[in-house]
Design a protein around this motif. Structure first.
Motif, short mmCIF file in Angstrom:
data_model
loop_
_atom_site.label_atom_id
_atom_site.label_comp_id
_atom_site.label_asym_id
_atom_site.label_seq_id
_atom_site.Cartn_x
_atom_site.Cartn_y
_atom_site.Cartn_z
N GLY A 147 0.81 -1.21 0.00
CA GLY A 147 0.00 0.00 0.00
C GLY A 147 0.84 1.25 0.00
O GLY A 147 0.57 2.21 -0.74
N GLY A 148 1.88 1.28 0.85
CA GLY A 148 2.77 2.44 0.90
C GLY A 148 3.49 2.66 -0.41
O GLY A 148 3.65 3.80 -0.88
N LYS A 149 3.92 1.58 -1.05
CA LYS A 149 4.62 1.68 -2.33
C LYS A 149 3.68 2.15 -3.44
O LYS A 149 4.06 2.95 -4.31
CB LYS A 149 5.24 0.33 -2.70
N LEU A 150 2.44 1.68 -3.41
CA LEU A 150 1.47 2.09 -4.43
C LEU A 150 1.16 3.58 -4.32
O LEU A 150 0.99 4.26 -5.34
CB LEU A 150 0.19 1.26 -4.29
N LEU A 151 1.09 4.09 -3.10
CA LEU A 151 0.83 5.52 -2.91
C LEU A 151 1.94 6.40 -3.48
O LEU A 151 1.71 7.57 -3.79
CB LEU A 151 0.64 5.83 -1.42
N GLU A 152 3.13 5.85 -3.64
CA GLU A 152 4.25 6.60 -4.21
C GLU A 152 4.28 6.54 -5.74
O GLU A 152 5.07 7.25 -6.37
CB GLU A 152 5.57 6.07 -3.65
N CYS A 153 3.44 5.70 -6.33
CA CYS A 153 3.46 5.53 -7.79
C CYS A 153 2.75 6.67 -8.50
O CYS A 153 1.87 7.33 -7.95
CB CYS A 153 2.78 4.21 -8.17
N LYS A 154 3.13 6.87 -9.75
CA LYS A 154 2.47 7.84 -10.62
C LYS A 154 1.66 7.09 -11.66
O LYS A 154 1.95 5.94 -11.99
CB LYS A 154 3.51 8.73 -11.30
N PRO A 155 0.63 7.74 -12.23
CA PRO A 155 -0.14 7.08 -13.30
C PRO A 155 0.78 6.61 -14.43
O PRO A 155 1.66 7.34 -14.87
CB PRO A 155 -1.10 8.18 -13.78
N GLY A 156 0.56 5.39 -14.87
CA GLY A 156 1.37 4.83 -15.95
C GLY A 156 2.56 4.02 -15.49
O GLY A 156 3.16 3.30 -16.27
N ASP A 157 2.91 4.14 -14.19
CA ASP A 157 4.01 3.33 -13.66
C ASP A 157 3.63 1.85 -13.68
O ASP A 157 2.44 1.49 -13.62
CB ASP A 157 4.33 3.73 -12.22
N ASP A 158 4.64 1.00 -13.74
CA ASP A 158 4.43 -0.43 -13.56
C ASP A 158 4.42 -0.74 -12.06
O ASP A 158 5.24 -0.20 -11.31
CB ASP A 158 5.54 -1.25 -14.22
N PHE A 159 3.50 -1.61 -11.66
CA PHE A 159 3.47 -2.04 -10.25
C PHE A 159 3.39 -3.55 -10.23
O PHE A 159 2.59 -4.15 -10.95
CB PHE A 159 2.26 -1.45 -9.52
N ILE A 160 4.24 -4.15 -9.41
CA ILE A 160 4.31 -5.62 -9.37
C ILE A 160 3.73 -6.13 -8.05
O ILE A 160 4.16 -5.73 -6.97
CB ILE A 160 5.77 -6.10 -9.52
N PHE A 161 2.75 -7.01 -8.18
CA PHE A 161 2.20 -7.73 -7.04
C PHE A 161 2.97 -9.05 -6.96
O PHE A 161 2.61 -10.04 -7.60
CB PHE A 161 0.70 -7.97 -7.22
N GLU A 162 4.05 -9.03 -6.21
CA GLU A 162 5.05 -10.10 -6.29
C GLU A 162 4.50 -11.47 -5.91
O GLU A 162 4.75 -12.46 -6.60
CB GLU A 162 6.25 -9.76 -5.40
N THR A 163 3.76 -11.55 -4.83
CA THR A 163 3.37 -12.88 -4.34
C THR A 163 2.30 -13.55 -5.21
O THR A 163 2.08 -14.76 -5.10
CB THR A 163 2.88 -12.83 -2.88
N VAL A 164 1.62 -12.77 -6.06
CA VAL A 164 0.62 -13.38 -6.97
C VAL A 164 1.08 -13.30 -8.44
O VAL A 164 0.32 -13.62 -9.34
CB VAL A 164 -0.77 -12.74 -6.79
N HIS A 165 2.32 -12.81 -8.62
CA HIS A 165 2.94 -12.80 -9.95
C HIS A 165 2.12 -12.00 -10.97
O HIS A 165 1.85 -12.46 -12.08
CB HIS A 165 3.17 -14.23 -10.46
N VAL A 166 1.71 -10.79 -10.55
CA VAL A 166 0.93 -9.92 -11.43
C VAL A 166 1.68 -8.60 -11.60
O VAL A 166 2.10 -7.99 -10.62
CB VAL A 166 -0.48 -9.65 -10.86
#
Length: 454
Positions: A364-383
């Motif tokens: 959650g903290g990492k997602l709040l630091e993201c900007k629109p269009g950034d890649d975000f990895i959900f590591e434990t579900v491989h998404v």
């Protein structure tokens, strides 16, 4: 008074203070650090092994304050454990859930030390736990009955059952704020602290780096949240509200209930799941037995709350055009909110709205630091997903504003202030303010594992 912080990493984690006052040894809280696993996540009881503990005091039932209570009770088998009557209703359920989580983590991550305690041990421990009413004066003594202290628990807001601790020894008063919120919530009245002099104030500092902007008051943030939900549903999207199970879930459900009752919330499915829903029964029991909260379980029925399917497919948008109120509040891995976010994030029509603190190291903290269009990895579900959904944050913290804590401490004209429960920079702000506004006050920011004479 002697004080020793047993929280190994300091900051906000396995909260636990060992305090010696007038010949009586207290252990205040015994938490679990959510950033770590195994024994390193617990307080460092080795620092006081061989010491006597006369009393364990629990300030409230969040896991960073109670997550290792059975371990502490094992270490100190003769110490009674006191808390508020409301916390006494909650604590066993919270600990049993923690055991279940640790069992799952043991299997998934091969953590040999887990679980730190069993369901059977929790049941045995429960016999030593006593709930007290707010304002009740209780006397305790150590080995020598001539050395006696008085203890009073005061309402601290924050979450159901949360208390501040007042300790009196002879003519000296010491006040531990615990986690505190002065604002009234929909489900819970704000903190009510005694005014006047205390020799020592031990204060939380959680929001020391956070200055609330004008226009960001709680009432305005609630309005903004409801408007964003309505807009998201109107665009055909889904709104994900990650929430903490204890306190925040019940508060948000009450906010939604009130908004719908007054015609402010759009008609849409509301889907909930997790421990927070089960805890609604406990909040209803607290309301009936103590009148300490204003939450009625009929809220769930009137909202027509639907259950989240047991299986949420990671990376897949559920396309419910509804509102999801699920834990965890920080999108911690292997939780419903984490799985849902992995499917919602890649679509413009959706919104993910955070209503509480997110540690920067959590998803959650990492997602709040993201900007629109950034890649975000959900590591434990491989998404892997592009950040296309709106990511929003609302200032609905369960902790007091820094200025409120500062003013409370200053009006007490203390000889000393001890800073706890805050990141280093947050404590630094308080230290600077006391230096400027109370230069005669001794300010202590304790290093974990070191004993201080206060």
């Amino acid at each position: 008074m002697k004080l020793l912080d047993l929280n190994r990493q300091g900051g906000i984690g396995a909260n636990c203070l060992f305090v010696q006052i007038g010949g009586v040894n207290l252990l205040i809280d015994s938490g679990l650090n959510p950033k770590h696993v195994g024994r390193v996540a617990t307080p460092d009881f080795g620092k006081i092994r061989g010491e006597r503990v006369d009393l364990i005091v629990i300030t409230h039932c969040h896991l960073d304050h109670i997550g290792s209570v059975p371990v502490a009770m094992r270490e100190f088998p003769d110490a009674p454990v006191i808390m508020t009557a409301s916390s006494r209703i909650l604590i066993e359920r919270m600990l049993h859930n923690s055991t279940n989580v640790m069992k799952r983590q043991k299997e998934e991550n091969d953590i040999p030390e887990y679980p730190l305690f069993s369901h059977e041990e929790i049941d045995r421990c429960a016999r030593r736990m006593v709930g007290l009413n707010f304002g009740m004066v209780k006397r305790f003594h150590g080995v020598d009955p001539r050395h006696e202290i008085e203890i009073v628990l005061h309402p601290a807001g924050h979450v159901a059952g949360a208390c501040a601790l007042e300790v009196r020894h002879k003519h000296r008063g010491i006040f531990f704020t615990g986690d505190v919120l002065f604002d009234n919530l929909r489900t819970l009245p704000g903190a009510h602290f005694p005014t006047g002099h205390f020799d020592t104030i031990v204060t939380e500092t959680t929001r020391g780096l956070t200055e609330r902007e004008v226009g960001k008051e709680r009432v305005h943030e609630v309005d903004a949240l409801i408007k964003s939900i309505n807009d998201t549903i109107g665009r055909g999207g889904s709104f994900l509200l990650p929430v903490f199970a204890l306190g925040r879930m019940q508060e948000i459900l009450t906010i939604l209930h009130d908004a719908r009752r007054f015609g402010k919330l759009v008609d849409c499915p509301i889907i909930g799941s997790g421990l927070g829903i089960a805890l609604c029964d406990y909040f209803d029991e607290i309301r009936r037995k103590t009148q300490h909260v204003q939450f009625n379980r009929s809220t769930l029925k009137e909202l027509k709350l639907k259950a989240l399917p047991r299986k949420v497919t990671p990376g897949q948008d559920p396309q419910r055009n509804g509102l999801f109120v699920v834990s965890s509040g920080m999108l911690v891995e292997n939780t419903p909110s984490y799985a849902l976010a992995s499917g919602l994030l890649g679509h413009h029509r959706n919104t993910i709205g955070f209503v509480g603190y997110c540690d920067p190291d959590t998803p959650g903290g990492k997602l709040l630091e993201c900007k629109p269009g950034d890649d975000f990895i959900f590591e434990t579900v491989h998404v892997r997903s592009k950040v296309k959904a709106r990511i929003e944050r609302y200032e609905l913290s369960g902790h007091a504003e820094r200025e409120e804590l500062l003013e409370f401490a200053l009006q007490a004209t203390p000889r000393a202030v001890v800073l706890t429960h805050g990141d280093p920079a947050a404590r630094k702000w308080f230290e600077g303010q006391f230096a400027a506004r109370g230069p005669d006050i001794k300010v202590l920011d304790p290093v974990p594992g070191q004993t201080y004479q206060v």
